[in-house]
Design a protein around this motif. Structure first.
Motif, PDB file in Angstrom:
ATOM      1  N   ASN A 144       0.895  -1.200   0.015  1.00 51.03           N
ATOM      2  CA  ASN A 144      -0.091   0.020   0.142  1.00 51.03           C
ATOM      3  C   ASN A 144       0.882   1.157   0.087  1.00 51.03           C
ATOM      4  N   SER A 145       0.909   2.071   1.186  1.00 52.87           N
ATOM      5  CA  SER A 145       1.370   3.365   1.184  1.00 52.87           C
ATOM      6  C   SER A 145       2.693   3.503   2.082  1.00 52.87           C
ATOM      7  N   VAL A 146       3.245   2.038   2.231  1.00 46.41           N
ATOM      8  CA  VAL A 146       4.434   2.084   3.109  1.00 46.41           C
ATOM      9  C   VAL A 146       5.643   1.295   2.247  1.00 46.41           C
ATOM     10  N   GLY A 147       6.628   1.551   2.208  1.00 44.95           N
ATOM     11  CA  GLY A 147       8.021   0.804   1.605  1.00 44.95           C
ATOM     12  C   GLY A 147       9.093   0.964   2.103  1.00 44.95           C
ATOM     13  N   LEU A 148       9.879  -0.173   1.933  1.00 45.42           N
ATOM     14  CA  LEU A 148      11.390  -0.016   2.533  1.00 45.42           C
ATOM     15  C   LEU A 148      12.429  -0.050   1.233  1.00 45.42           C
ATOM     16  N   TYR A 149      13.325   0.912   1.245  1.00 47.75           N
ATOM     17  CA  TYR A 149      14.382   1.092   0.257  1.00 47.75           C
ATOM     18  C   TYR A 149      15.523   1.077   0.773  1.00 47.75           C
ATOM     19  N   LYS A 150      16.470   0.708  -0.124  1.00 44.78           N
ATOM     20  CA  LYS A 150      17.918   0.672   0.147  1.00 44.78           C
ATOM     21  C   LYS A 150      18.693   1.416  -0.852  1.00 44.78           C
ATOM     22  N   LYS A 151      19.618   2.288  -0.541  1.00 47.98           N
ATOM     23  CA  LYS A 151      20.623   2.857  -1.315  1.00 47.98           C
ATOM     24  C   LYS A 151      22.015   2.850  -0.678  1.00 47.98           C
ATOM     25  N   ASP A 152      22.860   2.362  -1.125  1.00 43.69           N
ATOM     26  CA  ASP A 152      23.926   1.781  -0.761  1.00 43.69           C
ATOM     27  C   ASP A 152      24.003   1.023   0.578  1.00 43.69           C
ATOM     28  N   ASP A 153      24.333   1.596   1.893  1.00 46.68           N
ATOM     29  CA  ASP A 153      24.313   0.815   2.993  1.00 46.68           C
ATOM     30  C   ASP A 153      22.922   1.690   3.890  1.00 46.68           C
ATOM     31  N   LYS A 154      22.100   2.515   3.058  1.00 44.75           N
ATOM     32  CA  LYS A 154      21.257   3.474   3.775  1.00 44.75           C
ATOM     33  C   LYS A 154      19.770   2.673   3.623  1.00 44.75           C
ATOM     34  N   PHE A 155      18.871   2.516   4.629  1.00 37.02           N
ATOM     35  CA  PHE A 155      17.894   2.035   4.555  1.00 37.02           C
ATOM     36  C   PHE A 155      16.550   3.355   4.736  1.00 37.02           C
ATOM     37  N   THR A 156      15.641   3.509   3.911  1.00 35.48           N
ATOM     38  CA  THR A 156      14.526   4.393   4.313  1.00 35.48           C
ATOM     39  C   THR A 156      13.367   3.849   4.271  1.00 35.48           C
ATOM     40  N   ILE A 157      12.351   4.287   5.172  1.00 39.04           N
ATOM     41  CA  ILE A 157      10.968   3.730   5.099  1.00 39.04           C
ATOM     42  C   ILE A 157      10.195   4.875   4.647  1.00 39.04           C
ATOM     43  N   ASN A 158       9.471   4.763   3.815  1.00 36.63           N
ATOM     44  CA  ASN A 158       8.458   5.687   3.107  1.00 36.63           C
ATOM     45  C   ASN A 158       7.100   5.300   3.490  1.00 36.63           C
ATOM     46  N   TYR A 159       6.339   6.362   3.790  1.00 39.84           N
ATOM     47  CA  TYR A 159       4.927   6.133   4.231  1.00 39.84           C
ATOM     48  C   TYR A 159       4.143   7.284   3.961  1.00 39.84           C
ATOM     49  N   GLN A 160       2.717   7.118   3.760  1.00 37.67           N
ATOM     50  CA  GLN A 160       1.898   7.944   3.674  1.00 37.67           C
ATOM     51  C   GLN A 160       1.392   8.496   4.925  1.00 37.67           C
ATOM     52  N   ASP A 161       1.436   9.720   5.189  1.00 37.37           N
ATOM     53  CA  ASP A 161       1.197  10.657   6.629  1.00 37.37           C
ATOM     54  C   ASP A 161      -0.224  10.602   6.894  1.00 37.37           C
ATOM     55  N   LEU A 162      -0.808   9.726   7.641  1.00 34.09           N
ATOM     56  CA  LEU A 162      -2.096   9.837   7.951  1.00 34.09           C
ATOM     57  C   LEU A 162      -2.475  10.935   8.857  1.00 34.09           C
ATOM     58  N   ASN A 163      -1.614  11.535   9.616  1.00 37.56           N
ATOM     59  CA  ASN A 163      -1.637  12.627  10.738  1.00 37.56           C
ATOM     60  C   ASN A 163      -2.182  14.107  10.004  1.00 37.56           C
ATOM     61  N   THR A 164      -1.920  13.977   8.633  1.00 36.01           N
ATOM     62  CA  THR A 164      -2.297  15.495   8.276  1.00 36.01           C
ATOM     63  C   THR A 164      -3.459  15.331   7.296  1.00 36.01           C
ATOM     64  N   ALA A 165      -4.077  16.489   7.050  1.00 32.81           N
ATOM     65  CA  ALA A 165      -5.407  16.809   6.422  1.00 32.81           C
ATOM     66  C   ALA A 165      -5.136  16.537   4.963  1.00 32.81           C
ATOM     67  N   ASN A 166      -4.164  16.638   4.482  1.00 35.96           N
ATOM     68  CA  ASN A 166      -3.672  16.323   2.977  1.00 35.96           C
ATOM     69  C   ASN A 166      -3.113  15.110   2.874  1.00 35.96           C
TER      70      ASN A 166
END
Length: 175
Positions: free
Chosen positions: A35-57
């Motif tokens: 859905n709107s949550v993902g785990l990504y890797k760039k070199d040895d850095k990991f990033t979790i992206n998510y859709q913020d449900l805490n905002t009106a937008n």
């Protein structure tokens, strides 16, 4: 003489305006997404992206990143899975280099779920919240279903060649 001056002026003008550089294209690898949550890797850095449900937008996406220094990605996965098995009495608080993350466990329709709560720039005034995720979704995000979880500990390509060569020499000397 005018033609020579005009030629130098044109050449100088071209060199003065060439300020665009071509940068190396560094690729980001998707480990897993649901859905709107993902785990990504760039070199040895990991990033979790998510859709913020805490905002009106609802088009607001946030992310938090960390290095995989001490098998931190596997550790985060195990922490979440253990929280599904034995639900903690309060939120688990994790301090990252730039943010504070809380793992909020809650039962939804009798099923254990987890939610990422991000305090952006370690400021409790700015809060982002992901959707609630069940175990199947966490497995998908952390690449347990598609086999990409093997990429957690994968060395970068520059170190792989030298490590492989020294490893093969060690095997030959032992025999």
């Amino acid at each position: 003489m005018r033609k020579i001056i005009l030629l130098f002026t044109c050449l100088f003008g071209i060199s003065a305006f060439s300020q665009i550089k071509v940068l190396k294209n560094e690729s980001v690898v998707e480990i897993g997404k649901d859905n709107s949550v993902g785990l990504y890797k760039k070199d040895d850095k990991f990033t979790i992206n998510y859709q913020d449900l805490n905002t009106a937008n609802l088009n607001t996406f946030r992310s938090f990143s960390f290095q995989n220094l001490n098998k931190d990605v596997s550790g985060l996965y195990e922490l979440i899975i253990n929280g599904f098995i034995d639900s903690p009495s309060s939120n688990i608080i994790l301090e990252l280099p730039n943010d504070i993350i809380e793992l909020h466990f809650e039962k939804n329709y009798g099923q254990p779920t987890v939610q990422f709560i991000q305090y952006i720039n370690k400021n409790r005034k700015y809060v982002g919240k992901s959707q609630f995720l069940n175990k199947k979704q966490i497995d998908k995000i952390f690449g347990r279903q598609n086999g990409k979880s093997a990429m957690y500990e994968k060395p970068s390509s520059t170190n792989a060649g030298s490590a492989g060569a020294s490893g093969s020499k060690d095997k030959k000397t032992k025999k």
